[in-house]
Design an enzyme around this catalytic site. Structure first.
Site, PDB file in Angstrom:
ATOM      1  N   SER A 124       0.837  -1.203   0.000  1.00 36.34           N
ATOM      2  CA  SER A 124       0.000   0.000   0.000  1.00 36.34           C
ATOM      3  C   SER A 124       0.866   1.246   0.000  1.00 36.34           C
ATOM      4  O   SER A 124       1.968   1.253   0.590  1.00 36.34           O
ATOM      5  CB  SER A 124      -0.865  -0.009   1.263  1.00 36.34           C
ATOM      6  OG  SER A 124      -1.466   1.247   1.450  1.00 36.34           O
ATOM      7  N   TYR A 149      -2.170  -1.336  10.717  1.00 37.27           N
ATOM      8  CA  TYR A 149      -2.364  -1.862   9.357  1.00 37.27           C
ATOM      9  C   TYR A 149      -1.146  -1.542   8.487  1.00 37.27           C
ATOM     10  O   TYR A 149      -0.593  -2.408   7.809  1.00 37.27           O
ATOM     11  CB  TYR A 149      -3.640  -1.278   8.737  1.00 37.27           C
ATOM     12  CG  TYR A 149      -3.743  -1.535   7.255  1.00 37.27           C
ATOM     13  CD1 TYR A 149      -4.102  -2.789   6.770  1.00 37.27           C
ATOM     14  CD2 TYR A 149      -3.462  -0.529   6.321  1.00 37.27           C
ATOM     15  CE1 TYR A 149      -4.174  -3.028   5.402  1.00 37.27           C
ATOM     16  CE2 TYR A 149      -3.526  -0.760   4.963  1.00 37.27           C
ATOM     17  CZ  TYR A 149      -3.892  -2.014   4.509  1.00 37.27           C
ATOM     18  OH  TYR A 149      -3.951  -2.255   3.146  1.00 37.27           O
ATOM     19  N   LYS A 153       1.902  -4.027   6.499  1.00 38.83           N
ATOM     20  CA  LYS A 153       2.317  -4.000   5.088  1.00 38.83           C
ATOM     21  C   LYS A 153       3.836  -3.842   4.983  1.00 38.83           C
ATOM     22  O   LYS A 153       4.493  -4.507   4.185  1.00 38.83           O
ATOM     23  CB  LYS A 153       1.614  -2.858   4.347  1.00 38.83           C
ATOM     24  CG  LYS A 153       0.123  -3.093   4.174  1.00 38.83           C
ATOM     25  CD  LYS A 153      -0.162  -4.223   3.210  1.00 38.83           C
ATOM     26  CE  LYS A 153      -1.540  -4.784   3.350  1.00 38.83           C
ATOM     27  NZ  LYS A 153      -1.780  -6.002   2.589  1.00 38.83           N
TER      28      LYS A 153
HETATM   29  P1  NAD Z   1     -10.994  -7.426   0.643  1.00 46.38           P
HETATM   30  O1  NAD Z   1     -11.312  -7.478   2.101  1.00 46.38           O
HETATM   31  O2  NAD Z   1     -12.107  -7.206  -0.315  1.00 46.38           O
HETATM   32  O3  NAD Z   1     -10.227  -8.765   0.209  1.00 46.38           O
HETATM   33  C1  NAD Z   1      -9.427  -9.527   1.105  1.00 46.38           C
HETATM   34  C2  NAD Z   1      -9.895 -10.967   1.009  1.00 46.38           C
HETATM   35  O4  NAD Z   1      -9.100 -11.778   1.885  1.00 46.38           O
HETATM   36  C3  NAD Z   1     -11.363 -11.157   1.445  1.00 46.38           C
HETATM   37  O5  NAD Z   1     -12.044 -11.868   0.436  1.00 46.38           O
HETATM   38  C4  NAD Z   1     -11.270 -11.947   2.748  1.00 46.38           C
HETATM   39  O6  NAD Z   1     -12.370 -12.804   2.914  1.00 46.38           O
HETATM   40  C5  NAD Z   1      -9.947 -12.680   2.564  1.00 46.38           C
HETATM   41  N1  NAD Z   1      -9.271 -13.041   3.821  1.00 46.38           N
HETATM   42  C6  NAD Z   1      -9.087 -12.251   4.911  1.00 46.38           C
HETATM   43  N2  NAD Z   1      -8.426 -12.942   5.865  1.00 46.38           N
HETATM   44  C7  NAD Z   1      -8.161 -14.164   5.360  1.00 46.38           C
HETATM   45  C8  NAD Z   1      -7.501 -15.324   5.861  1.00 46.38           C
HETATM   46  N3  NAD Z   1      -6.986 -15.349   7.099  1.00 46.38           N
HETATM   47  N4  NAD Z   1      -7.416 -16.415   5.069  1.00 46.38           N
HETATM   48  C9  NAD Z   1      -7.957 -16.418   3.828  1.00 46.38           C
HETATM   49  N5  NAD Z   1      -8.598 -15.355   3.300  1.00 46.38           N
HETATM   50  C10 NAD Z   1      -8.690 -14.239   4.056  1.00 46.38           C
HETATM   51  O7  NAD Z   1      -9.854  -6.323   0.444  1.00 46.38           O
HETATM   52  P2  NAD Z   1      -9.242  -5.705  -0.885  1.00 46.38           P
HETATM   53  O8  NAD Z   1      -9.597  -4.273  -0.922  1.00 46.38           O
HETATM   54  O9  NAD Z   1      -9.537  -6.558  -2.035  1.00 46.38           O
HETATM   55  O10 NAD Z   1      -7.691  -5.784  -0.532  1.00 46.38           O
HETATM   56  C11 NAD Z   1      -6.866  -6.807  -1.032  1.00 46.38           C
HETATM   57  C12 NAD Z   1      -5.446  -6.550  -0.577  1.00 46.38           C
HETATM   58  O11 NAD Z   1      -5.020  -5.271  -1.044  1.00 46.38           O
HETATM   59  C13 NAD Z   1      -5.267  -6.525   0.932  1.00 46.38           C
HETATM   60  O12 NAD Z   1      -4.017  -7.122   1.239  1.00 46.38           O
HETATM   61  C14 NAD Z   1      -5.239  -5.045   1.250  1.00 46.38           C
HETATM   62  O13 NAD Z   1      -4.516  -4.781   2.430  1.00 46.38           O
HETATM   63  C15 NAD Z   1      -4.508  -4.513   0.031  1.00 46.38           C
HETATM   64  N6  NAD Z   1      -4.774  -3.078  -0.220  1.00 46.38           N
HETATM   65  C16 NAD Z   1      -6.060  -2.661  -0.393  1.00 46.38           C
HETATM   66  C17 NAD Z   1      -6.312  -1.320  -0.632  1.00 46.38           C
HETATM   67  C18 NAD Z   1      -7.737  -0.816  -0.826  1.00 46.38           C
HETATM   68  O14 NAD Z   1      -7.944   0.391  -0.800  1.00 46.38           O
HETATM   69  N7  NAD Z   1      -8.714  -1.667  -1.049  1.00 46.38           N
HETATM   70  C19 NAD Z   1      -5.253  -0.409  -0.688  1.00 46.38           C
HETATM   71  C20 NAD Z   1      -3.947  -0.873  -0.522  1.00 46.38           C
HETATM   72  C21 NAD Z   1      -3.730  -2.224  -0.284  1.00 46.38           C
HETATM   73  C1  UD1 Z   2      -6.916   4.994   3.719  1.00 41.18           C
HETATM   74  C2  UD1 Z   2      -5.934   4.573   4.783  1.00 41.18           C
HETATM   75  C3  UD1 Z   2      -4.755   3.883   4.135  1.00 41.18           C
HETATM   76  C4  UD1 Z   2      -5.239   2.687   3.301  1.00 41.18           C
HETATM   77  C5  UD1 Z   2      -6.276   3.187   2.291  1.00 41.18           C
HETATM   78  C6  UD1 Z   2      -6.879   2.058   1.498  1.00 41.18           C
HETATM   79  C7  UD1 Z   2      -6.176   6.121   6.655  1.00 41.18           C
HETATM   80  C8  UD1 Z   2      -5.543   7.209   7.427  1.00 41.18           C
HETATM   81  N1  UD1 Z   2      -5.502   5.738   5.560  1.00 41.18           N
HETATM   82  O1  UD1 Z   2      -6.265   5.847   2.810  1.00 41.18           O
HETATM   83  O2  UD1 Z   2      -3.849   3.419   5.119  1.00 41.18           O
HETATM   84  O3  UD1 Z   2      -4.156   2.085   2.621  1.00 41.18           O
HETATM   85  O4  UD1 Z   2      -7.335   3.856   2.985  1.00 41.18           O
HETATM   86  O5  UD1 Z   2      -7.642   1.224   2.328  1.00 41.18           O
HETATM   87  O6  UD1 Z   2      -7.224   5.604   7.020  1.00 41.18           O
HETATM   88  N2  UD1 Z   2     -12.443  11.201   3.298  1.00 41.18           N
HETATM   89  C9  UD1 Z   2     -13.490  12.028   3.639  1.00 41.18           C
HETATM   90  N3  UD1 Z   2     -14.632  11.454   4.156  1.00 41.18           N
HETATM   91  C10 UD1 Z   2     -14.770  10.101   4.313  1.00 41.18           C
HETATM   92  C11 UD1 Z   2     -13.693   9.270   3.937  1.00 41.18           C
HETATM   93  C12 UD1 Z   2     -12.543   9.842   3.452  1.00 41.18           C
HETATM   94  O7  UD1 Z   2     -13.400  13.239   3.512  1.00 41.18           O
HETATM   95  O8  UD1 Z   2     -15.827   9.655   4.794  1.00 41.18           O
HETATM   96  C13 UD1 Z   2     -11.227  11.804   2.700  1.00 41.18           C
HETATM   97  C14 UD1 Z   2      -9.947  11.518   3.470  1.00 41.18           C
HETATM   98  O9  UD1 Z   2      -9.728  12.497   4.431  1.00 41.18           O
HETATM   99  C15 UD1 Z   2      -8.920  11.527   2.337  1.00 41.18           C
HETATM  100  C16 UD1 Z   2      -9.688  11.011   1.122  1.00 41.18           C
HETATM  101  O10 UD1 Z   2     -11.062  11.215   1.440  1.00 41.18           O
HETATM  102  O11 UD1 Z   2      -8.513  12.837   2.066  1.00 41.18           O
HETATM  103  C17 UD1 Z   2      -9.460   9.547   0.833  1.00 41.18           C
HETATM  104  O12 UD1 Z   2      -9.714   8.782   2.017  1.00 41.18           O
HETATM  105  P1  UD1 Z   2      -9.765   7.190   2.007  1.00 41.18           P
HETATM  106  O13 UD1 Z   2     -10.611   6.716   0.887  1.00 41.18           O
HETATM  107  O14 UD1 Z   2     -10.104   6.727   3.389  1.00 41.18           O
HETATM  108  O15 UD1 Z   2      -8.284   6.764   1.646  1.00 41.18           O
HETATM  109  P2  UD1 Z   2      -6.879   7.182   2.328  1.00 41.18           P
HETATM  110  O16 UD1 Z   2      -7.077   8.057   3.490  1.00 41.18           O
HETATM  111  O17 UD1 Z   2      -6.004   7.675   1.251  1.00 41.18           O
END
Ligand code: NAD
Ligand code: UD1
Length: 337
Positions: A124, A149, A153
């Site tokens: 991330s 979290y 990572k």
């Molecule tokens: P998500 O929750 O939709 O997907 C994660 C999946 O992992 C789910 O289907 C869940 O059921 C499964 N899971 C959780 N724990 C498990 C376990 N112990 N064993 C087997 N399966 C398990 O989340 P996502 O948004 O698709 O994220 C996927 C990856 O990307 C994660 O590692 C997350 O940290 C990373 N990531 C996500 C974002 C974002 O904004 N969505 C941003 C940066 C990184």
């Molecule tokens: C957040 C996490 C980051 C994670 C990412 C994806 C925090 C501090 N950071 O990132 O670690 O990797 O999600 O899961 O939580 N915002 C609003 N109102 C809302 C929600 C968000 O104004 O209800 C604003 C936030 O202040 C930010 C932007 O929208 O400026 C994006 O927020 P968000 O979608 O939560 O992502 P990040 O903060 O970038």
């Protein structure tokens, strides 16, 4: 390639499974369904014509992993399975260290024992913390994360880096995602938060569909063009294609690579609301409130390394991200019902 996709029933994993299948890879999904529904796998089948095998289980369970890896000779692992709610990680840090870190440790150990030497890991942009300069490149120093979290990572990145040094035949890609939003244009898969969403886009979508009354905008006094936070939103399908490009790179030979997956463009909170309203034709009522602790003013990617080395570039714009999110939001209720 035969690819084991952990967390492949989740938001990003399911979109990546689609792209893998469309490129001719064989996909097996492992997911404990803690944050996903088994029906997602059928919908991957509807989109691609191939329904991947889903094996329900927990990546922390070493004997489960042995059974999975013993039954098929996998060429690679794509590792999405994790917990991802930042606020929850502050309240329940040990749960995050257990699922994310212990889960990854068990997975990597099992890969070593079963001779699987290629892995793509979901990292991330949170590892950059509050950088001095934006955009951030992969050479921008990582910072101590502001929440558990983020620490998980960073620690898993290090675990994989150490493994690639100890096992020089391994090929490791650490993909640092910026802000994934949007959904597949079929309307069949998308992000489906169980609880009230933490992130901006799913919150906007739920306000637009009147599941939630109004959006809180966290701060309008940042040193940005309209005072609200700037992020690099990336369409989840572009993100998924970044994974297949990384997998192709791993097939070329051993090594360890880090790639930013972002668009290189920053969007403010108010700009995203405007774009969503334009795309959906629906008003999104909002109120300015105080800053959210731990938020940074602006974070966006320099994604040029991925373009240079992987031949990958995000192509979908904010409008497309909003259109696809709205389509999914309108379909999601019907699909789950
Ligand atoms: P998500 O929750 O939709 O997907 C994660 C999946 O992992 C789910 O289907 C869940 O059921 C499964 N899971 C959780 N724990 C498990 C376990 N112990 N064993 C087997 N399966 C398990 O989340 P996502 O948004 O698709 O994220 C996927 C990856 O990307 C994660 O590692 C997350 O940290 C990373 N990531 C996500 C974002 C974002 O904004 N969505 C941003 C940066 C990184
Ligand atoms: C957040 C996490 C980051 C994670 C990412 C994806 C925090 C501090 N950071 O990132 O670690 O990797 O999600 O899961 O939580 N915002 C609003 N109102 C809302 C929600 C968000 O104004 O209800 C604003 C936030 O202040 C930010 C932007 O929208 O400026 C994006 O927020 P968000 O979608 O939560 O992502 P990040 O903060 O970038």
């Amino acid at each position: 390639m035969k690819t084991l996709v952990t967390g492949g029933a989740g938001y990003i994993g399911s979109h990546t499974a689609v792209e893998l299948i469309l490129e001719g890879h064989e996909v097996v999904i492992v997911d404990d369904l803690s944050n996903a529904k088994a029906s997602v796998v059928d919908r991957i089948g509807q989109i691609t014509g191939v329904t991947p095998e889903l094996i329900v289980g927990d990546i922390r369970d070493r004997s489960f992993l042995d059974t999975v890896m013993g039954s098929t000779a996998f060429d690679a692992v794509m590792h999405f399975a994790a917990l991802k709610a930042v606020g929850e990680s502050v309240r329940e840090p040990l749960k995050y260290w257990d699922v994310n870190v212990s889960g990854s440790l068990r997975l990597i150990e099992a890969m070593v024992d079963h001779g699987i030497e290629r892995i793509v890991f979901s990292s991330s942009a949170t590892v950059y913390g509050d950088p001095e300069v934006v955009p951030v490149s992969e050479d921008t120093p990582v910072r101590p994360p502001s929440n558990p979290y983020g620490w998980t990572k960073l620690v898993i990145e290090q675990m994989l880096t150490d493994t690639s040094v100890a096992h020089p035949s391994w090929a490791v890609a650490l993909l640092r995602y910026f802000n994934p939003i949007g959904a597949h244009d079929s309307g069949l898969i998308g992000e489906d938060p169980n609880d009230e969403p933490n992130n901006l886009m799913p919150y906007i979508a739920q306000v637009a569909s009147e599941k939630l009354p109004e959006l809180s905008v966290f701060g309008d006094d940042y040193p940005t063009r309209d005072g609200t936070g700037i992020r690099d939103y990336i369409h989840v399908v572009d993100l998924a294609k970044g994974h297949t490009a990384a997998l192709a790179r791993l097939a070329e030979g051993p090594g360890r690579w880090v790639y930013n997956l972002g668009t290189g463009r920053g969007t403010t909170v108010l700009e995203l609301i405007d774009a969503f309203e334009a795309a959906s034709g629906v008003k999104v009522p909002y109120r300015i409130v105080g800053r959210r602790p731990g938020d940074v003013a602006e974070l966006w990617a320099d994604p040029s390394r991925a373009e240079r080395e992987l031949g990958w570039k995000a192509t979908r714009d904010i409008e497309q991200m909003c259109v696809d999110t709205w389509r999914w939001q309108q379909h999601a209720t019907g699909l789950e019902g």
